[in-house]
Enzyme design. Structure first.
Site, PDB file in Angstrom:
ATOM      1  N   HIS A  96     116.887  21.922  89.653  1.00 38.83           N
ATOM      2  CA  HIS A  96     115.506  22.155  89.190  1.00 38.83           C
ATOM      3  C   HIS A  96     114.628  20.974  89.614  1.00 38.83           C
ATOM      4  O   HIS A  96     115.079  19.832  89.626  1.00 38.83           O
ATOM      5  CB  HIS A  96     115.494  22.327  87.667  1.00 38.83           C
ATOM      6  CG  HIS A  96     114.168  22.774  87.156  1.00 38.83           C
ATOM      7  ND1 HIS A  96     113.139  21.905  86.946  1.00 38.83           N
ATOM      8  CD2 HIS A  96     113.695  24.012  86.863  1.00 38.83           C
ATOM      9  CE1 HIS A  96     112.079  22.578  86.523  1.00 38.83           C
ATOM     10  NE2 HIS A  96     112.391  23.871  86.458  1.00 38.83           N
ATOM     11  N   GLU A 168     110.932  27.895  93.753  1.00 36.65           N
ATOM     12  CA  GLU A 168     109.968  27.353  92.801  1.00 36.65           C
ATOM     13  C   GLU A 168     109.140  26.274  93.483  1.00 36.65           C
ATOM     14  O   GLU A 168     109.586  25.114  93.573  1.00 36.65           O
ATOM     15  CB  GLU A 168     110.692  26.698  91.608  1.00 36.65           C
ATOM     16  CG  GLU A 168     111.452  27.648  90.738  1.00 36.65           C
ATOM     17  CD  GLU A 168     111.510  27.141  89.295  1.00 36.65           C
ATOM     18  OE1 GLU A 168     111.127  27.893  88.404  1.00 36.65           O
ATOM     19  OE2 GLU A 168     111.913  25.994  89.063  1.00 36.65           O
TER      20      GLU A 168
HETATM   21  P1  PGA Z   1     106.798  27.320  84.167  1.00 37.24           P
HETATM   22  O1  PGA Z   1     108.195  26.621  84.540  1.00 37.24           O
HETATM   23  O2  PGA Z   1     107.065  28.793  84.061  1.00 37.24           O
HETATM   24  O3  PGA Z   1     106.401  26.695  82.872  1.00 37.24           O
HETATM   25  O4  PGA Z   1     105.857  26.999  85.285  1.00 37.24           O
HETATM   26  C1  PGA Z   1     109.047  27.192  85.487  1.00 37.24           C
HETATM   27  C2  PGA Z   1     110.306  26.392  85.635  1.00 37.24           C
HETATM   28  O5  PGA Z   1     110.282  25.168  85.437  1.00 37.24           O
HETATM   29  O6  PGA Z   1     111.366  26.962  85.951  1.00 37.24           O
END
Ligand code: PGA
Length: 258
Positions: A96, A168
């Site tokens: 992450h 992401e």
């Molecule tokens: P968020 O976080 O939906 O608050 O943008 C996503 C994540 O960190 O996986």
């Protein structure tokens, strides 16, 4: 199968807050038509066992937000994939952006964690994505390719179906800014192509590619449905069961139409 995965991060600070979350989640789950999506919740490690007990079921699986790559021993403060597996956990988030940014994790350590998780029988949610700076420099594809090549190095071909990729963009996490559907789709194609080159096209087909970063019921169409993603990884909105399950319903309905 489409995935709706909630990353609860370092929240639910008291037993009472956790109880309230369970009550609301179970109440909201009743009567929801989400049979065609896999719902996964990733609470803080302290809560894993209770989450498995209270809401881990056929409809909801439980994942861990981070693991260490060794199975057991003198590693103060760490927990292993082998350990969480024994407590009914089925998924592990690896790489992450908060782990990369705040805790200095690299593609190399992500690789060790991915290999350990797979060996223990967990499915992996491997996060990749570019920072704003990398995006502005036009380096998005290069960064994602490197994260995939290094993070997935030496994963056995027979196990690549245990890996889910979450695209992401770091700048979209926690920000309310989201990429266009075309940008997301082009990253999905890149992920499939890179995994195809590494593991063969037939196996790349089996790998699900999710989107994560500021997902809400309002944005889910643009960031999941339109670009044909295999689901979403949700941060903030996973703390609100009503909103989280609404997103699951939208993806479920869309999945059925396909
Ligand atoms: P968020 O976080 O939906 O608050 O943008 C996503 C994540 O960190 O996986």
């Amino acid at each position: 199968m489409k995935y709706v995965i909630g990353n609860l991060k370092m929240n639910l600070l008291t037993p009472a807050e956790r109880e309230r979350y369970f009550e609301t989640f179970i109440r909201e789950l009743k009567g929801k038509n989400i049979l065609d999506v896999s719902v996964v919740l990733c609470p803080p490690a302290l809560h894993l066992e209770k989450f498995v007990e209270k809401i881990g079921s056929e409809k909801v699986s439980i994942g861990v937000q981070n693991i260490f790559w060794e199975d057991r021993g003198s590693f103060t403060g760490e927990i292993s994939s082998l350990m969480v597996k024994q407590f009914g956990v089925e998924y592990a988030i690896v790489g992450h952006s908060e782990r990369r940014d705040i805790f200095g994790e690299s593609n190399a350590t992500a690789n060790l964690k991915i290999q350990a998780a797979i060996k223990s029988g967990l499915s992996v949610i491997y996060c990749v994505g570019e920072t704003k700076n990398e995006k502005n420099k036009g380096n998005t594809f290069e960064i994602i390719t490197k994260q995939l090549k290094e993070g997935l190095a030496e994963v056995p071909v027979s196990k690549i179906n245990k890996v889910i990729i979450a695209y992401e963009p770091v700048w979209a996490v926690g920000s309310d800014e989201v990429p266009s559907s075309d940008e997301i789709m082009s990253c999905k194609i890149l992920v499939k192509k890179t995994i195809g080159e590494m593991f063969g096209i037939a196996d790349a087909e089996k790998v699900c590619v999710l989107y994560g970063g500021s997902v809400s019921s309002k944005t889910v169409g643009q960031i999941c449905t339109e670009p044909g993603m295999d689901g979403v990884l949700i941060g903030r909105e996973s703390l609100i069961p009503m909103e989280f399950l609404k997103i699951a319903e939208i993806i479920n309905a869309n999945n059925r139409e396909l």
